[in-house]
Design a protein around this motif. Structure first.
Motif, PDB file in Angstrom:
ATOM      1  N   ARG A 176      39.375  32.583 -34.530  1.00 47.66           N
ATOM      2  CA  ARG A 176      40.758  32.856 -34.937  1.00 47.66           C
ATOM      3  C   ARG A 176      41.543  32.980 -33.646  1.00 47.66           C
ATOM      4  NH1 ARG A 176      41.295  36.940 -39.194  1.00 47.66           N
ATOM      5  NH2 ARG A 176      39.955  38.045 -37.776  1.00 47.66           N
ATOM      6  N   LEU A 177      42.443  32.044 -33.422  1.00 52.43           N
ATOM      7  CA  LEU A 177      43.182  31.969 -32.180  1.00 52.43           C
ATOM      8  C   LEU A 177      44.262  33.039 -32.105  1.00 52.43           C
ATOM      9  CD1 LEU A 177      43.517  28.079 -32.158  1.00 52.43           C
ATOM     10  CD2 LEU A 177      41.820  29.464 -30.953  1.00 52.43           C
ATOM     11  N   ALA A 178      44.759  33.277 -30.912  1.00 51.98           N
ATOM     12  CA  ALA A 178      45.752  34.324 -30.688  1.00 51.98           C
ATOM     13  C   ALA A 178      47.016  34.112 -31.518  1.00 51.98           C
ATOM     14  CB  ALA A 178      46.104  34.404 -29.202  1.00 51.98           C
ATOM     15  N   ASP A 179      47.334  32.848 -31.854  1.00 50.98           N
ATOM     16  CA  ASP A 179      48.538  32.581 -32.635  1.00 50.98           C
ATOM     17  C   ASP A 179      48.308  32.718 -34.142  1.00 50.98           C
ATOM     18  OD1 ASP A 179      47.117  30.310 -33.331  1.00 50.98           O
ATOM     19  OD2 ASP A 179      48.502  28.902 -32.379  1.00 50.98           O
ATOM     20  N   ASN A 191      46.173  30.954 -35.972  1.00 56.01           N
ATOM     21  CA  ASN A 191      45.510  29.761 -36.508  1.00 56.01           C
ATOM     22  C   ASN A 191      44.019  29.826 -36.223  1.00 56.01           C
ATOM     23  OD1 ASN A 191      47.806  28.354 -37.559  1.00 56.01           O
ATOM     24  ND2 ASN A 191      48.407  27.913 -35.447  1.00 56.01           N
ATOM     25  N   TYR A 192      43.275  28.890 -36.779  1.00 53.04           N
ATOM     26  CA  TYR A 192      41.833  28.848 -36.588  1.00 53.04           C
ATOM     27  C   TYR A 192      41.448  27.570 -35.852  1.00 53.04           C
ATOM     28  CZ  TYR A 192      41.636  32.713 -39.827  1.00 53.04           C
ATOM     29  OH  TYR A 192      41.804  33.931 -40.413  1.00 53.04           O
ATOM     30  N   SER A 193      40.472  27.691 -34.960  1.00 51.12           N
ATOM     31  CA  SER A 193      39.974  26.518 -34.251  1.00 51.12           C
ATOM     32  C   SER A 193      39.109  25.690 -35.193  1.00 51.12           C
ATOM     33  CB  SER A 193      39.132  26.944 -33.049  1.00 51.12           C
ATOM     34  OG  SER A 193      37.887  27.494 -33.483  1.00 51.12           O
ATOM     35  N   VAL A 205      40.885  31.092 -26.814  1.00 49.65           N
ATOM     36  CA  VAL A 205      41.172  32.525 -26.721  1.00 49.65           C
ATOM     37  C   VAL A 205      41.377  33.035 -28.137  1.00 49.65           C
ATOM     38  CG1 VAL A 205      42.727  34.296 -25.853  1.00 49.65           C
ATOM     39  CG2 VAL A 205      42.258  32.269 -24.472  1.00 49.65           C
ATOM     40  N   GLY A 206      40.542  33.977 -28.528  1.00 47.07           N
ATOM     41  CA  GLY A 206      40.665  34.535 -29.863  1.00 47.07           C
ATOM     42  C   GLY A 206      39.431  35.319 -30.252  1.00 47.07           C
TER      43      GLY A 206
END
Length: 88
Positions: free
Chosen positions: A49-52, A54-56, A35-36
């Motif tokens: 770019r994830l919801a928190d 950070n990056y996947s 999710v991002g």
């Protein structure tokens, strides 16, 4: 001082809402869910770019289902990389 604090709080809230509004859900072929916002595309895959914030890791194109590939292909930066994986 209270006015400045209120303005800062409103600005932070709007920034968070902007990130959440752009977030997309990608269900991968192995069942994993990302999710991002897709932010980097190349021949090896996509970085999200994830919801928190950070990056996947870079996710290979082959792991995205057809629906997600079509969504990604709508982005001009991803189109050339995603289209070869879309089934006709």
């Amino acid at each position: 001082m209270h006015h400045l604090l209120r303005c800062a709080t409103i600005a932070l809230t709007l920034a968070i809402l902007a990130v959440v509004a752009r977030a997309e859900t990608f269900t991968l072929t192995d069942g994993a869910v990302l999710v991002g916002e897709p932010v980097s595309f190349d021949e090896r895959g996509v970085v999200i770019r994830l919801a928190d914030g950070n990056y996947s890791e870079r996710t290979p194109w082959i792991k995205f289902n057809q629906e997600n590939l079509k969504t990604l292909a709508a982005n001009p930066k991803a189109q050339a990389f995603a289209e070869p994986f879309i089934e006709i």
